[in-house]
Design a protein around this motif. Structure first.
Motif, PDB file in Angstrom:
ATOM      1  N   SER A 280       0.807  -1.220   0.000  1.00 24.89           N
ATOM      2  CA  SER A 280       0.000   0.000   0.000  1.00 24.89           C
ATOM      3  C   SER A 280       0.843   1.274   0.000  1.00 24.89           C
ATOM      4  N   VAL A 281       2.095   1.192   0.426  1.00 24.39           N
ATOM      5  CA  VAL A 281       2.985   2.358   0.430  1.00 24.39           C
ATOM      6  C   VAL A 281       4.271   2.086  -0.352  1.00 24.39           C
ATOM      7  N   ALA A 282       4.211   1.133  -1.262  1.00 20.96           N
ATOM      8  CA  ALA A 282       5.398   0.731  -2.008  1.00 20.96           C
ATOM      9  C   ALA A 282       6.006   1.888  -2.789  1.00 20.96           C
ATOM     10  N   THR A 283       5.203   2.616  -3.531  1.00 20.60           N
ATOM     11  CA  THR A 283       5.743   3.667  -4.403  1.00 20.60           C
ATOM     12  C   THR A 283       6.496   4.740  -3.624  1.00 20.60           C
ATOM     13  N   PRO A 284       5.928   5.313  -2.555  1.00 22.49           N
ATOM     14  CA  PRO A 284       6.713   6.324  -1.826  1.00 22.49           C
ATOM     15  C   PRO A 284       7.970   5.750  -1.167  1.00 22.49           C
ATOM     16  N   LEU A 285       7.889   4.511  -0.687  1.00 18.41           N
ATOM     17  CA  LEU A 285       9.074   3.912  -0.062  1.00 18.41           C
ATOM     18  C   LEU A 285      10.171   3.657  -1.092  1.00 18.41           C
ATOM     19  N   TRP A 286       9.787   3.186  -2.275  1.00 11.87           N
ATOM     20  CA  TRP A 286      10.783   2.982  -3.337  1.00 11.87           C
ATOM     21  C   TRP A 286      11.371   4.310  -3.775  1.00 11.87           C
ATOM     22  N   ALA A 287      10.537   5.357  -3.820  1.00  9.21           N
ATOM     23  CA  ALA A 287      11.026   6.688  -4.206  1.00  9.21           C
ATOM     24  C   ALA A 287      12.040   7.210  -3.183  1.00  9.21           C
ATOM     25  N   ILE A 288      11.754   7.003  -1.904  1.00 16.38           N
ATOM     26  CA  ILE A 288      12.703   7.405  -0.856  1.00 16.38           C
ATOM     27  C   ILE A 288      14.030   6.694  -1.063  1.00 16.38           C
ATOM     28  N   SER A 289      13.970   5.408  -1.355  1.00 15.90           N
ATOM     29  CA  SER A 289      15.190   4.629  -1.541  1.00 15.90           C
ATOM     30  C   SER A 289      15.961   5.094  -2.775  1.00 15.90           C
ATOM     31  N   LEU A 290      15.271   5.233  -3.889  1.00 11.83           N
ATOM     32  CA  LEU A 290      15.947   5.613  -5.131  1.00 11.83           C
ATOM     33  C   LEU A 290      16.500   7.033  -5.055  1.00 11.83           C
ATOM     34  N   ILE A 291      15.657   7.992  -4.731  1.00  7.16           N
ATOM     35  CA  ILE A 291      16.106   9.388  -4.665  1.00  7.16           C
ATOM     36  C   ILE A 291      17.125   9.555  -3.534  1.00  7.16           C
ATOM     37  N   GLY A 292      16.911   8.848  -2.441  1.00  5.72           N
ATOM     38  CA  GLY A 292      17.875   8.900  -1.335  1.00  5.72           C
ATOM     39  C   GLY A 292      19.263   8.482  -1.776  1.00  5.72           C
ATOM     40  N   TRP A 293      19.341   7.392  -2.544  1.00  3.92           N
ATOM     41  CA  TRP A 293      20.651   6.916  -2.991  1.00  3.92           C
ATOM     42  C   TRP A 293      21.201   7.720  -4.162  1.00  3.92           C
ATOM     43  N   MET A 294      20.372   8.525  -4.790  1.00  4.79           N
ATOM     44  CA  MET A 294      20.886   9.452  -5.800  1.00  4.79           C
ATOM     45  C   MET A 294      21.544  10.655  -5.108  1.00  4.79           C
ATOM     46  N   VAL A 295      20.903  11.149  -4.050  1.00  2.81           N
ATOM     47  CA  VAL A 295      21.339  12.385  -3.403  1.00  2.81           C
ATOM     48  C   VAL A 295      22.369  12.151  -2.296  1.00  2.81           C
ATOM     49  N   LEU A 296      22.180  11.144  -1.469  1.00  2.00           N
ATOM     50  CA  LEU A 296      23.059  10.928  -0.310  1.00  2.00           C
ATOM     51  C   LEU A 296      24.538  10.826  -0.696  1.00  2.00           C
ATOM     52  N   PRO A 297      24.905  10.016  -1.676  1.00  4.05           N
ATOM     53  CA  PRO A 297      26.326   9.972  -2.051  1.00  4.05           C
ATOM     54  C   PRO A 297      26.837  11.294  -2.615  1.00  4.05           C
TER      55      PRO A 297
END
Length: 169
Positions: free
Chosen positions: A86-103
């Motif tokens: 039910s919350v897959a899309t926002p959680l995947w977005a956090i993971s993807l965008i997070g790993w784009m920006v964090l490094p």
């Protein structure tokens, strides 16, 4: 062997992760494979943290230790996305965008700490920031290949940075 894996492993893992992310975005990789990739990723991060924590006390590696510590919950968000539909899309977005920006933050930090390598780290950090911008623009444009381009730009930036780190270390 353990030291070699810690020193050289990220140089292979970073570009591989972005290739898989781009392939997944195009539907070329199964959802199950991406879940496994997230599990492997969190395992590797925890491995690097637990086996190298004490060695990460110099100025540059302290910054990357923070990146990895913050990266664990970001990766766990991606895993949770596979478990809570039910919350897959926002959680995947956090993971993807997070790993784009964090490094990118780690790359810019490294450029500040290593003035002799500032150009490569500022350039790679900049590509890491431009990538998610391109990725997010793809939704406004409605062009899926633009999203893949954003992933590619991020992957190239982070690969340049980790490649320099592997060679320099």
């Amino acid at each position: 062997m353990l030291r070699t894996l810690r020193e050289s492993g990220p140089g292979l893992l970073v570009p591989a992760a972005w290739l898989v992310a781009a392939a997944a975005h195009r539907g070329l990789v199964t959802t199950r494979s991406i879940l496994i990739a997230h599990l492997v990723m969190v395992a590797f991060i925890l491995f690097f943290l637990t086996t190298g924590w004490d060695e990460m006390n110099d100025r540059v590696l302290q910054g990357w230790r923070v990146v990895m510590v913050v990266g664990v919950p970001i990766t766990l968000c991606g895993i949770a996305g596979f478990l809570v539909g039910s919350v897959a899309t926002p959680l995947w977005a956090i993971s993807l965008i997070g790993w784009m920006v964090l490094p990118a933050i780690g790359l810019f930090y490294t450029g500040m700490v290593l003035p002799e390598a500032a150009i490569i780290y500022v350039a790679s950090g900049t590509l890491s920031i431009v990538g998610p911008i391109i990725y997010l623009l793809s939704f406004l444009l409605g062009v899926d290949l633009v999203a893949v381009g954003g992933i590619a730009v991020t992957g190239i930036g982070q690969t340049l940075g980790i490649g320099d780190a592997v060679l320099r270390y």
